[in-house]
Write an enzyme that holds these catalytic residues in place. Structure first.
Site, mmCIF file in Angstrom:
data_model
loop_
_atom_site.group_PDB
_atom_site.id
_atom_site.type_symbol
_atom_site.label_atom_id
_atom_site.label_comp_id
_atom_site.label_asym_id
_atom_site.label_seq_id
_atom_site.Cartn_x
_atom_site.Cartn_y
_atom_site.Cartn_z
ATOM 1 N N ARG A 60 -14.076 -11.191 11.377
ATOM 2 C CA ARG A 60 -13.884 -9.788 10.981
ATOM 3 C C ARG A 60 -13.597 -9.724 9.478
ATOM 4 O O ARG A 60 -12.708 -10.398 8.977
ATOM 5 C CB ARG A 60 -12.703 -9.201 11.752
ATOM 6 C CG ARG A 60 -12.297 -7.762 11.447
ATOM 7 C CD ARG A 60 -10.971 -7.513 12.133
ATOM 8 N NE ARG A 60 -10.523 -6.138 12.168
ATOM 9 C CZ ARG A 60 -9.760 -5.563 11.250
ATOM 10 N NH1 ARG A 60 -9.389 -6.262 10.174
ATOM 11 N NH2 ARG A 60 -9.355 -4.314 11.405
ATOM 12 N N HIS B 64 3.698 -2.229 12.762
ATOM 13 C CA HIS B 64 4.454 -1.992 11.531
ATOM 14 C C HIS B 64 4.000 -0.687 10.898
ATOM 15 O O HIS B 64 3.002 -0.094 11.303
ATOM 16 C CB HIS B 64 4.240 -3.139 10.540
ATOM 17 C CG HIS B 64 2.839 -3.236 10.033
ATOM 18 N ND1 HIS B 64 1.821 -3.833 10.756
ATOM 19 C CD2 HIS B 64 2.261 -2.783 8.892
ATOM 20 C CE1 HIS B 64 0.693 -3.758 10.082
ATOM 21 N NE2 HIS B 64 0.925 -3.114 8.944
ATOM 22 N N ASP C 246 3.228 0.817 6.895
ATOM 23 C CA ASP C 246 2.954 0.230 5.590
ATOM 24 C C ASP C 246 4.102 0.403 4.605
ATOM 25 O O ASP C 246 4.359 -0.479 3.780
ATOM 26 C CB ASP C 246 1.668 0.815 5.013
ATOM 27 C CG ASP C 246 0.436 0.260 5.710
ATOM 28 O OD1 ASP C 246 0.566 -0.746 6.436
ATOM 29 O OD2 ASP C 246 -0.651 0.832 5.542
ATOM 30 N N HIS D 194 1.175 1.089 13.227
ATOM 31 C CA HIS D 194 -0.117 0.553 13.655
ATOM 32 C C HIS D 194 -0.075 -0.970 13.741
ATOM 33 O O HIS D 194 0.867 -1.608 13.277
ATOM 34 C CB HIS D 194 -1.219 0.985 12.679
ATOM 35 C CG HIS D 194 -0.949 0.556 11.264
ATOM 36 N ND1 HIS D 194 -0.239 1.335 10.369
ATOM 37 C CD2 HIS D 194 -1.272 -0.576 10.573
ATOM 38 C CE1 HIS D 194 -0.144 0.721 9.212
ATOM 39 N NE2 HIS D 194 -0.754 -0.451 9.309
#
Length: 242
Positions: free
Chosen positions: A221, A153, A155, A211
């Protein structure tokens, strides 16, 4: 955008009919920036502790848990709840201390200053915007579409008001978790960012920087997403838990 300068990693805007709406703030050149000395290992560890103070009151059913200190939104099961309300129900009078919020604000200010320097933004024109949030990702299977963070996608497709996106990584790829690398999907110039404790990744938020994040397969994470806008209508204030 096309015309990447491979030596410097800069992208020139070549979008037909593109005009600058926010002079003195909006990027004339697209780009990416990695900073490894802006946030210390100790500060990153403290930020994980801050995240867990809130996340311990809920947690997503799938592999992703989100905590937004500004709105108070916290993943709880397949929905969101107000972390302030949850804390009150538990009898917690001070969920986040003055020191917690001071560190969060100081780190945000450092990142903002680096963006202003790199893109030569006039003082006072760049504003924090929403959503700004902690993320915790594990290898649990997705429970909702919001857990599927691995889709490509840009941003500005999701959040039109974004002009600059920054990501602060709070722990380290291949040490604390597997998978979870950040991948830029620009045709012909795909690059991966390996999360590292204290590493800051900054990029212009438009279609020049598609990205995705690789699916986490083991471990946990932690990161913080901190976006900025040039449109003052969408500015937000620092979080206040007083």
């Amino acid at each position: 955008a096309s015309g990447i300068n491979a030596e410097y990693g800069w992208y020139q805007r070549r979008v037909r009919g593109y005009t600058m709406e926010f002079t003195g703030c909006e990027a004339a050149t697209c780009g990416r920036l990695i900073l490894d000395r802006l946030v210390t290992v100790e500060e990153a560890g403290r930020l994980i502790e801050i995240a867990e103070k809130g996340m311990s009151l809920g947690g997503g059913s799938g592999g992703a848990t989100i905590l937004d200190l500004h709105s108070g939104a916290l993943s709880v099961g397949t929905k969101f709840a107000d972390v302030r309300t949850l804390a009150k129900k538990k009898g917690i009078e001070e969920l986040f201390s003055y020191e917690d919020l001071s560190l969060y604000r100081a780190v945000k200010n450092r990142i903002q200053l680096e963006i202003e320097r790199k893109w030569k933004i006039e003082k006072g024109k760049l504003k924090l915007t929403k959503p700004t949030f902690f993320s915790r990702m594990t290898g649990k299977p997705p429970a909702t579409i919001h857990d599927e963070y691995w889709h490509v996608h840009t941003d500005t497709e999701q959040y039109e008001k974004f002009h600059y996106t920054s990501l602060l990584y709070l722990n380290t790829y291949s040490k604390d978790f597997e998978g979870g690398r950040f991948i830029f999907d620009t045709p012909g110039f795909n690059n991966s960012v390996h999360p590292k404790t204290g590493r800051v990744s900054i990029f212009t938020s438009g279609r020049e920087n598609p990205h995705h994040v690789e699916r986490v397969t083991a471990g946990t994470r932690y990161a913080i997403t901190i976006p900025f806008t040039c449109d003052t209508r969408y500015a937000i204030e620092d979080p206040d838990y007083s």
